[in-house]
Motif scaffolding. Structure first.
Motif, PDB file in Angstrom:
ATOM      1  N   ASP A 160       0.841  -1.195   0.000  1.00  0.00           N
ATOM      2  CA  ASP A 160       0.000   0.000   0.000  1.00  0.00           C
ATOM      3  C   ASP A 160       0.879   1.249   0.000  1.00  0.00           C
ATOM      4  O   ASP A 160       2.113   1.166   0.015  1.00  0.00           O
ATOM      5  N   PHE A 161       0.223   2.427   0.015  1.00  0.00           N
ATOM      6  CA  PHE A 161       0.971   3.681  -0.074  1.00  0.00           C
ATOM      7  C   PHE A 161       1.909   3.862   1.121  1.00  0.00           C
ATOM      8  O   PHE A 161       2.933   4.518   1.018  1.00  0.00           O
ATOM      9  N   GLY A 162       1.551   3.270   2.248  1.00  0.00           N
ATOM     10  CA  GLY A 162       2.411   3.364   3.437  1.00  0.00           C
ATOM     11  C   GLY A 162       3.593   2.402   3.397  1.00  0.00           C
ATOM     12  O   GLY A 162       4.495   2.479   4.227  1.00  0.00           O
ATOM     13  N   ALA A 175      -7.481  13.347  -1.754  1.00  0.00           N
ATOM     14  CA  ALA A 175      -7.892  13.168  -3.152  1.00  0.00           C
ATOM     15  C   ALA A 175      -8.375  11.756  -3.466  1.00  0.00           C
ATOM     16  O   ALA A 175      -9.102  11.562  -4.448  1.00  0.00           O
ATOM     17  N   PHE A 176      -7.978  10.756  -2.646  1.00  0.00           N
ATOM     18  CA  PHE A 176      -8.453   9.398  -2.946  1.00  0.00           C
ATOM     19  C   PHE A 176      -9.862   9.138  -2.421  1.00  0.00           C
ATOM     20  O   PHE A 176     -10.429   8.067  -2.642  1.00  0.00           O
ATOM     21  N   ASN A 177     -10.446  10.117  -1.718  1.00  0.00           N
ATOM     22  CA  ASN A 177     -11.867  10.088  -1.393  1.00  0.00           C
ATOM     23  C   ASN A 177     -12.599  11.041  -2.330  1.00  0.00           C
ATOM     24  O   ASN A 177     -11.995  11.703  -3.166  1.00  0.00           O
ATOM     25  N   GLY A 178     -13.907  11.146  -2.163  1.00  0.00           N
ATOM     26  CA  GLY A 178     -14.714  12.068  -2.946  1.00  0.00           C
ATOM     27  C   GLY A 178     -15.989  12.353  -2.188  1.00  0.00           C
ATOM     28  O   GLY A 178     -16.135  11.972  -1.021  1.00  0.00           O
ATOM     29  N   LEU A 219      -2.060  16.050  -2.007  1.00  0.00           N
ATOM     30  CA  LEU A 219      -3.484  16.044  -1.652  1.00  0.00           C
ATOM     31  C   LEU A 219      -3.988  14.669  -1.224  1.00  0.00           C
ATOM     32  O   LEU A 219      -5.113  14.538  -0.750  1.00  0.00           O
ATOM     33  N   ASN A 220      -3.158  13.637  -1.363  1.00  0.00           N
ATOM     34  CA  ASN A 220      -3.507  12.322  -0.831  1.00  0.00           C
ATOM     35  C   ASN A 220      -3.062  12.147   0.619  1.00  0.00           C
ATOM     36  O   ASN A 220      -3.325  11.102   1.225  1.00  0.00           O
ATOM     37  N   SER A 221      -2.392  13.140   1.168  1.00  0.00           N
ATOM     38  CA  SER A 221      -1.879  13.031   2.539  1.00  0.00           C
ATOM     39  C   SER A 221      -2.848  13.665   3.542  1.00  0.00           C
ATOM     40  O   SER A 221      -3.190  14.843   3.421  1.00  0.00           O
ATOM     41  N   PRO A 222      -3.239  12.883   4.577  1.00  0.00           N
ATOM     42  CA  PRO A 222      -4.100  13.441   5.630  1.00  0.00           C
ATOM     43  C   PRO A 222      -3.294  14.079   6.773  1.00  0.00           C
ATOM     44  O   PRO A 222      -3.872  14.502   7.773  1.00  0.00           O
ATOM     45  N   ALA A 223      -1.979  14.146   6.624  1.00  0.00           N
ATOM     46  CA  ALA A 223      -1.110  14.617   7.715  1.00  0.00           C
ATOM     47  C   ALA A 223      -1.537  16.001   8.204  1.00  0.00           C
ATOM     48  O   ALA A 223      -1.676  16.939   7.419  1.00  0.00           O
ATOM     49  N   GLY A 224      -1.765  16.098   9.510  1.00  0.00           N
ATOM     50  CA  GLY A 224      -2.064  17.374  10.140  1.00  0.00           C
ATOM     51  C   GLY A 224      -3.480  17.884   9.924  1.00  0.00           C
ATOM     52  O   GLY A 224      -3.818  18.982  10.401  1.00  0.00           O
ATOM     53  N   LEU A 225      -4.320  17.148   9.221  1.00  0.00           N
ATOM     54  CA  LEU A 225      -5.671  17.644   8.921  1.00  0.00           C
ATOM     55  C   LEU A 225      -6.628  17.417  10.084  1.00  0.00           C
ATOM     56  O   LEU A 225      -6.642  16.347  10.695  1.00  0.00           O
ATOM     57  N   LYS A 226      -7.440  18.436  10.363  1.00  0.00           N
ATOM     58  CA  LYS A 226      -8.488  18.301  11.373  1.00  0.00           C
ATOM     59  C   LYS A 226      -9.551  17.306  10.892  1.00  0.00           C
ATOM     60  O   LYS A 226     -10.147  16.573  11.674  1.00  0.00           O
ATOM     61  N   GLU A 227      -9.805  17.332   9.577  1.00  0.00           N
ATOM     62  CA  GLU A 227     -10.752  16.381   8.965  1.00  0.00           C
ATOM     63  C   GLU A 227      -9.958  15.548   7.949  1.00  0.00           C
ATOM     64  O   GLU A 227      -9.886  15.901   6.767  1.00  0.00           O
ATOM     65  N   ARG A 279       1.677  -2.797   3.939  1.00  0.00           N
ATOM     66  CA  ARG A 279       0.628  -3.815   3.769  1.00  0.00           C
ATOM     67  C   ARG A 279       0.758  -4.448   2.397  1.00  0.00           C
ATOM     68  O   ARG A 279       0.768  -3.754   1.385  1.00  0.00           O
ATOM     69  N   ARG A 280       0.828  -5.750   2.382  1.00  0.00           N
ATOM     70  CA  ARG A 280       1.055  -6.466   1.122  1.00  0.00           C
ATOM     71  C   ARG A 280      -0.207  -6.475   0.267  1.00  0.00           C
ATOM     72  O   ARG A 280      -1.320  -6.681   0.775  1.00  0.00           O
ATOM     73  N   ARG A 281      -0.022  -6.282  -1.042  1.00  0.00           N
ATOM     74  CA  ARG A 281      -1.134  -6.332  -1.990  1.00  0.00           C
ATOM     75  C   ARG A 281      -0.844  -7.406  -3.038  1.00  0.00           C
ATOM     76  O   ARG A 281       0.224  -7.408  -3.637  1.00  0.00           O
TER      77      ARG A 281
END
Length: 318
Positions: free
Chosen positions: A25-27, A193-196, A180-188, A30-32
């Motif tokens: 995965d992006f982190g 970008a991988f959501n919608g 924009l795919n990084s949630p780092a530091g976000l309150k929400e 985790r094996r895919r």
């Protein structure tokens, strides 16, 4: 002896097939199992074909092929391989669109593809034909609704289009990160970008469908790629305006269950209004010796999930 189910259907999520070696995965942790996922889907199709009583349809909850296919020039070929396996079924398959479909194809292309399961008539979905949302009734007093959780999204749309510009504005308002795919530091942290999210037009349409179902004493099952309840999520894999979708659901009595994918670990909650939110474990992160699919049996007062491999059995009363 239990009465026969009113409807039985297969469920599967996040196949993410690619003819590629295993990855992560992006982190990076985790094996895919990209290539094995098609074999697991084939096993699921064989199991569904042998079900007794037979299933009525299958819900494919999105991310049928992996995003890397577009870089490899294999998007069309990967999609055809997945659709060929699903095509061995003698029952309809209803598709949700996920982020990985939109990494590979534009919305305009998806409308022309085998993943466009919205019926040809115009009355069962929102006016925008590129919004992949629709409803149908597989049995008396039962309705299924497919939601497009990327109706507002930067993915799969032309950068100059109003849809794209509005999506960037919504995202940038909440996410100042360079990535924009990084949630780092976000309150929400779900504003990535991988959501919608859902357009107001889709929410208004959804509200009208549920109003009809209330008036006709129908039970409604909803499906979409991205979870819409924080407790059926990890806090990141969540639709941008999930609260607006929940508000529509909770203003009616008819919805009994919301099915989603996107979060490969899966999740479940029963919300404060008695609605079940079931997020299915993803095929792509399932070891080759296991699997991740299920069959749901709908009765007058409950749904019974018979899970396979990583997906546990579950009884959901309503």
């Amino acid at each position: 002896m239990q009465a026969a189910p009113r409807v039985a259907f297969g469920v599967v999520a996040d196949i993410q097939f690619a003819d590629a070696e295993d990855g992560h995965d992006f982190g990076g942790c985790r094996r895919r199992y990209y290539r094995h996922s098609l074999r697991l889907l084939r096993e699921a199709v064989r199991a569904w074909a042998d079900e007794s009583p037979p299933i009525d349809f299958v819900l494919q909850l999105g991310d049928s092929i992996d995003g890397q296919n577009v870089r490899r020039g294999e998007a069309e070929s990967a999609l055809q391989q997945v659709l060929a396996v699903l095509g061995e079924l003698s029952v309809p398959v209803h598709h949700a669109w996920g982020n990985h479909e939109l990494y590979n194809f534009s919305r305009a292309r998806l409308v022309q593809s085998g993943l466009y399961s919205r019926p040809a008539g115009g009355s069962d979905g929102p006016p925008d034909r590129e919004c992949h949302a629709y409803h149908w009734s597989p049995a008396p007093r039962l309705r299924l609704v497919v939601l497009d959780t990327y109706d507002v999204s930067t993915l799969g749309t032309e950068p100059g289009s109003p849809r794209y510009q509005e999506s960037v504005r919504v995202l940038r308002e909440k996410n100042p990160n360079d990535d924009l795919n990084s949630p780092a530091g976000l309150k929400e942290p779900y504003f990535v970008a991988f959501n919608g999210g859902f357009s107001q037009a889709q929410l208004d349409w959804f509200n009208e469908v549920l109003k009809f179902s209330d008036e006709n004493q129908e039970k409604v099952i909803v499906m979409g790629h991205v979870p819409i309840h924080p407790y059926a999520s990890n806090g990141v894999c969540l639709a941008w305006n999930y609260e607006a979708a929940l508000s529509v659901i909770h203003s009616h009595r008819c919805v009994v269950c919301v099915l989603a994918g996107h979060l490969h670990d899966g999740a479940y909650c029963l919300d404060s209004h008695g609605v079940h939110h079931l997020t299915l474990e993803g095929v792509v992160e399932t070891p080759p010796e296991s699997n991740a699919f299920g069959t749901i049996y709908v009765y007058e007062d409950k749904m019974i999930l018979k899970g396979r491999g990583r997906i546990p059995d579950r009884v959901m009363h309503f």
